[in-house]
Design a protein around this motif. Structure first.
Motif, short mmCIF file in Angstrom:
data_model
loop_
_atom_site.label_atom_id
_atom_site.label_comp_id
_atom_site.label_asym_id
_atom_site.label_seq_id
_atom_site.Cartn_x
_atom_site.Cartn_y
_atom_site.Cartn_z
N VAL A 104 2.32 -0.67 8.58
CA VAL A 104 2.54 0.19 7.41
C VAL A 104 2.25 1.63 7.78
O VAL A 104 3.02 2.55 7.46
CB VAL A 104 1.64 -0.25 6.23
CG1 VAL A 104 1.78 0.74 5.07
CG2 VAL A 104 1.99 -1.65 5.77
N TRP A 107 6.17 -0.44 1.42
CA TRP A 107 6.27 0.99 1.74
C TRP A 107 7.59 1.49 1.21
O TRP A 107 8.64 0.89 1.44
CB TRP A 107 6.19 1.20 3.25
CG TRP A 107 6.61 2.59 3.68
CD1 TRP A 107 5.87 3.72 3.66
CD2 TRP A 107 7.91 2.98 4.17
NE1 TRP A 107 6.61 4.79 4.11
CE2 TRP A 107 7.86 4.37 4.43
CE3 TRP A 107 9.10 2.30 4.42
CZ2 TRP A 107 8.95 5.08 4.94
CZ3 TRP A 107 10.19 3.00 4.91
CH2 TRP A 107 10.10 4.38 5.17
N VAL A 154 2.78 1.50 -1.31
CA VAL A 154 2.51 2.76 -0.63
C VAL A 154 3.78 3.59 -0.74
O VAL A 154 4.80 3.27 -0.13
CB VAL A 154 2.15 2.54 0.86
CG1 VAL A 154 1.88 3.88 1.54
CG2 VAL A 154 0.95 1.61 0.98
N ILE A 212 4.81 5.52 7.95
CA ILE A 212 4.58 6.81 7.28
C ILE A 212 4.91 7.95 8.23
O ILE A 212 4.36 8.01 9.34
CB ILE A 212 3.13 6.91 6.78
CG1 ILE A 212 2.88 5.84 5.71
CG2 ILE A 212 2.83 8.30 6.23
CD1 ILE A 212 1.42 5.70 5.32
N GLU A 219 5.73 7.05 -0.23
CA GLU A 219 5.73 8.31 0.52
C GLU A 219 6.79 9.24 -0.07
O GLU A 219 7.96 8.87 -0.18
CB GLU A 219 6.03 8.04 1.99
CG GLU A 219 6.05 9.29 2.84
CD GLU A 219 6.40 9.02 4.30
OE1 GLU A 219 6.56 10.00 5.07
OE2 GLU A 219 6.54 7.84 4.67
#
Length: 542
Positions: free
Chosen positions: A259, A233, A310, A263, A312
């Motif tokens: 995970v 992440w 992932v 976020i 963000e």
């Protein structure tokens, strides 16, 4: 194994083999020849059931280190060439550089051809006969294309139940029981080995790659090498600079929730105007996060050794990335079929994830993601299949409130038509059939590949100014501008006209297309005896 240990192991081989090649490459190496070796070594690794093949630069035929001067820039070009010209698209698992007193040695790790598919280079499939390279023969091609290897079902002989997380097994029992509530009492009486066999995570009590991925202890990850059980992440600010990160490893059954917790799923507040929009929603629907993340896990090509990312972005966007090609080939096929997948890269893993209630098999997961975004008036998920990766971007906000609100008023539009309009808005290519479909409903205008929204859609959505900018004006308008310019200034060069038409030609055209349009207009006016060329290549009115 360190790079030094790997090099020592490779040099200890008595001869070059079907999956090992040494090259001196003192200066540079033909990309085309490299591609042929890549195809041959990848196909042979498949046939020999090897996890990797190796191409080593900086070693002569006597297996002595002579060094190589290949630069990092050359290596990046090689990686791109392999991905661009192999089919199906594949590139090196890893490129290792090792410095010695005699010079640099570079080890290319080449993955085996995916199950059921031979790797071709520029349309030709290559193979090896000992140290020689040549075309893949019919028997070898048949052997590759007929096999049904499933990496996720591989049994790890040296692994035991002690290599699995007790906490993960308990969660797996809970998930399995929820999915099979009628067996609740029976499940509670199963020991761990029986449960894992029933859930099809293990095979006859043997630990599989799937078992390590989903339920393994973190220290058990080494069992699945060259595969990895890693999810990263990464948080990036508005300038695309990394602000924070965290890595997650097996057991992935437990890590998915961790995970998701990283976020920052903020609340998105709409501008209140009418009743089309709710007051407040999550930026990212929890279902979309889980679906996208679990899709990465189940479809990852673990043989390539990559990890799942992932990313963000603070401005309101999530990006999920996994290694490997997109087997259904296009998102449109998935949406239109609306049925269970018939071909999984990791069928054993997919079945286990279904049994543990991580994914379903009704085939509507991706479609549901699109519908959720559509109903929130957010941009649709954006898929990218370049560079042997699957990348999906989820935007957690309304990019243009007025456009979204007005587009919502076109109730007769289907999800497929909204998807196609979304592609046109993002300047993505659409097929001839898709263009005909949109044109038949007067939704787009223009010529391939420069389509833009039609005047009808522009009128409804309040995008009239954008429509004119994309479509441009009639040729009469531009000709009149040229005439007025020459009346006032008598002569003008092509560069003068280029400046005159700056920001007035259709935005959908690139710079070369704009120059061609201007050139064609001038030649047309010349043929019609409206303007002519005089000295110094200037134009003037006839």
């Amino acid at each position: 194994m360190s790079t030094e240990e790997l090099l020592h192991t490779l040099l200890s081989s008595e001869t070059e083999t079907e999956v090992l090649e040494f090259k001196t490459a003192e200066n540079s190496y033909s990309k085309d020849k490299l591609g042929q070796y890549f195809s041959a070594l990848s196909n042979e690794a498949n046939l020999k059931k090897k996890d990797q093949a190796y191409l080593v630069f900086g070693i002569n035929n006597a297996k002595q280190i002579v060094g190589t001067n290949i630069s990092d820039n050359d290596l990046n070009n090689y990686k791109k060439e392999m991905a661009d010209h192999t089919s199906p698209s594949l590139s090196f698992t890893n490129v290792l550089r090792f410095s010695t007193p005699k010079g640099n040695v570079i080890i290319f790790e080449i993955p085996p051809a995916p199950q059921g598919t031979a790797i071709s280079w520029k349309g030709h499939r290559y193979g090896r006969d000992g140290e020689s390279i040549g075309g893949l023969n019919d028997y070898e091609l048949s052997e590759i294309t007929s096999q049904k290897r499933d990496w996720s079902a591989n049994i790890i002989q040296e692994a035991t139940l002690n290599d699995l997380s007790h906490e993960a097994i308990n969660m797996a029992r809970k998930q399995y029981t929820e999915k099979n509530s009628k067996l609740k009492n029976e499940i509670s009486n199963w020991d761990d080995a029986t449960f894992l066999n029933k859930a099809k995570v293990c095979i006859n009590g043997k630990i599989t790659n799937t078992a390590i991925l989903l339920l393994g202890k973190p220290e058990s990850e080494h069992f699945i090498s060259p595969g990895t059980a890693k999810i990263s992440w990464i948080l990036k600010d508005r300038d695309n600079i990394e602000k924070d990160y965290e890595h997650f490893t097996c057991p992935l059954l437990l890590e998915v929730d961790k995970v998701q917790a990283k976020i920052r799923n903020l609340k998105y507040r709409y501008i209140k105007d009418g009743t089309l929009f709710p007051d407040e929603v999550d930026q990212y629907d929890p279902y979309i996060i889980r679906e996208a993340l679990n899709n990465c896990i189940v479809h990852q090509n673990y043989i390539l050794g990559g990890k799942i990312n992932v990313v963000e972005h603070e401005e309101g966007m999530l990006t999920f990335i996994n290694s490997g090609t997109f087997i259904p080939e296009s998102i449109e096929k998935v949406i239109e079929a609306d049925a269970p997948e018939t071909n999984y890269r990791n069928p054993f893993l997919a079945n286990a994830m279904v049994n543990l209630n991580m994914i379903d098999t009704i085939g509507s997961g991706i479609k549901k993601m699109f519908v959720i975004q559509k109903n929130k008036y957010f941009p649709l998920p954006d898929y990218d299949f370049n560079n042997n990766k699957v990348k999906v971007q989820i935007v957690g906000k309304v990019v243009d409130v007025n456009y979204a609100r007005k587009l919502a008023e076109l109730k007769e539009l289907s999800l497929q038509e909204i998807m196609l309009l979304d592609k046109v808005a993002k300047n993505k290519l659409i097929t001839n059939d898709e263009a005909r479909q949109l044109k038949s409903k007067n939704l787009i205008e223009g010529r391939k590949p420069n389509y833009h929204i039609s005047s009808t859609v522009a009128s409804v959505t309040g995008e009239k100014a954008k429509y004119i900018k994309q479509r441009g004006f009639d040729d009469d308008f531009y000709e009149q501008m040229i005439i007025e310019y020459l009346k006032r200034f008598e002569t003008a060069s092509s560069l003068d006209f280029k400046k005159l038409f700056e920001n007035k030609l259709p935005e959908i055209l690139d710079e070369n297309q704009k120059e061609n349009k201007l050139r064609n207009m001038l030649q047309k006016m010349k043929r019609n005896k409206i303007i002519e060329v005089v000295e110094n290549r200037k134009w003037k009115l006839v």
